[in-house]
Design an enzyme around this catalytic site. Sequence first.
Site, PDB file in Angstrom:
ATOM      1  N   LYS A 189      37.926  34.926  38.017  1.00 54.26           N
ATOM      2  CA  LYS A 189      38.687  36.054  37.457  1.00 54.26           C
ATOM      3  C   LYS A 189      38.624  36.044  35.925  1.00 54.26           C
ATOM      4  O   LYS A 189      37.869  35.286  35.341  1.00 54.26           O
ATOM      5  CB  LYS A 189      40.117  36.008  37.987  1.00 54.26           C
ATOM      6  CG  LYS A 189      40.213  35.874  39.525  1.00 54.26           C
ATOM      7  CD  LYS A 189      39.952  37.169  40.283  1.00 54.26           C
ATOM      8  CE  LYS A 189      39.679  36.960  41.765  1.00 54.26           C
ATOM      9  NZ  LYS A 189      40.835  36.706  42.605  1.00 54.26           N
TER      10      LYS A 189
HETATM   11  C1  LIG Z   1      41.308  36.558  44.025  1.00 59.06           C
HETATM   12  C2  LIG Z   1      42.124  37.586  44.728  1.00 59.06           C
HETATM   13  C3  LIG Z   1      43.321  37.301  45.404  1.00 59.06           C
HETATM   14  C4  LIG Z   1      43.786  35.903  45.620  1.00 59.06           C
HETATM   15  O1  LIG Z   1      43.903  35.183  44.471  1.00 59.06           O
HETATM   16  P1  LIG Z   1      44.122  33.607  44.527  1.00 59.06           P
HETATM   17  O2  LIG Z   1      44.621  33.294  43.157  1.00 59.06           O
HETATM   18  O3  LIG Z   1      42.768  33.016  44.810  1.00 59.06           O
HETATM   19  O4  LIG Z   1      45.104  33.318  45.595  1.00 59.06           O
HETATM   20  C5  LIG Z   1      44.064  38.336  45.916  1.00 59.06           C
HETATM   21  N1  LIG Z   1      43.651  39.603  45.818  1.00 59.06           N
HETATM   22  C6  LIG Z   1      42.499  39.927  45.206  1.00 59.06           C
HETATM   23  C7  LIG Z   1      42.117  41.364  45.116  1.00 59.06           C
HETATM   24  C8  LIG Z   1      41.690  38.934  44.666  1.00 59.06           C
HETATM   25  O5  LIG Z   1      40.526  39.242  44.090  1.00 59.06           O
END
Ligand SMILES: *Cc1c(COP(=O)(O)O)cnc(C)c1O
Length: 393
Positions: A189
């Site tokens: 991210k």
């Molecule tokens: C990455 C992601 C999540 C989950 O995030 P984590 O921090 O890995 O639990 C939830 N929703 C979306 C759209 C994501 O891309």
Amino acid sequence: MQPIPYATQSISEDDLRAVNEVLTSGWLTQGPSGPRFEQAFAQRHGVAHAVAVSNATAGLHIACLALGAGPGNTVWTSPNSFVASANCALYCGADVDFVDIDPVTRNMSVAALSAKLEQADRDGRLPAIVIPVHFSGLPCDLTPMRALADRYGFKLLEDASHAVGASYEGQPIGSRYAHASVFSFHPVKIITTGEGGIVVTQDAALARRLQLLRSHGITRTPGEMVLEGPMPGPWYYEQATLGFNYRLTDIQSALGWSQLQKLEIFHSARERLADRYDQLLAGLPLKLPARAPSASATARSSWHLYVIEVLQGDGVASRETVFKRLWDANIAVNVHYIPIHTQPFYRARGFRPGQFPAAEAYYAGAISIPLYPTLTDDQQDYVVAELKKVLQA
Ligand SMILES: *Cc1c(COP(=O)(O)O)cnc(C)c1O
């Protein structure tokens, strides 16, 4: 040669220093680094309260609980998302349903949402919460979504996992339109803490509920005690509700704080590369990412992903062929997302392919190509050259 990934973290010396400092500070968790990161994140996103959690999935879980998801009610989300956007409702005992996407923005369609709400209102089955997902970092069309939330009485919870630093109509995501917003700090991210996430809200009472749910439902605050009488002593605490251990460590918070200082640098680098892709890929048989949430609203995407759609036509390579050729050329592309309702788990709950055709049509052509701040122009040129080879063969 290492493959070029579709996404990766950017870690530098200042991050190492920040983590090192906390390791020798005496506080590995529940120290001052957590609130420092929360306050900085809240300030950058123009919002009053931020509650850091162990990952965005945990954040979505407690945000759903705090906003009232539970047995007997329903949560709606986008089928074009990671499964966590839907699973969070089921953790709370609520039902889940989906709203199809707009094929241009790839975000939840406001028209589809509006039509589904009208029908649900007639049937007496309005959702308790709607979770739009800012797919790839492009904000959803939040003004009409919030108007629908106010009209039909549901809570708007943004899955802003992709959208750290993004803005809608000049306002940071998380600040204006939703009742709460959840961001992810997974390494792919925009900024990272390894694993990690944060829930933001303007509502102080909601933020306090989130803090309790994050840490076992336990309070040490005198004014919050349920049992009557004087506190037995300074060791005393009470558990009044069922919470979890969803805390972010001080080590992670220090990394998050350090990463946040570079958000604008990361952002500009992603934006520049996205602009460059737009120019270099123009004219190929591809559908490129949209730039605005709708015909009338403006936004700044965080550019978490750059997703091309391979158009199907005579003599044009299929998505599968393009995907394979790029991997053969050492470019580790990916696909976001397999529509959630087509997963075996969701089929077993009654969903079936064909129910959300726009998400399914989008998925059939989608490929996420490399985009991250340290991607070089040479690497990007190589990705484009390989794409041209397979698409113009
Ligand atoms: C990455 C992601 C999540 C989950 O995030 P984590 O921090 O890995 O639990 C939830 N929703 C979306 C759209 C994501 O891309």
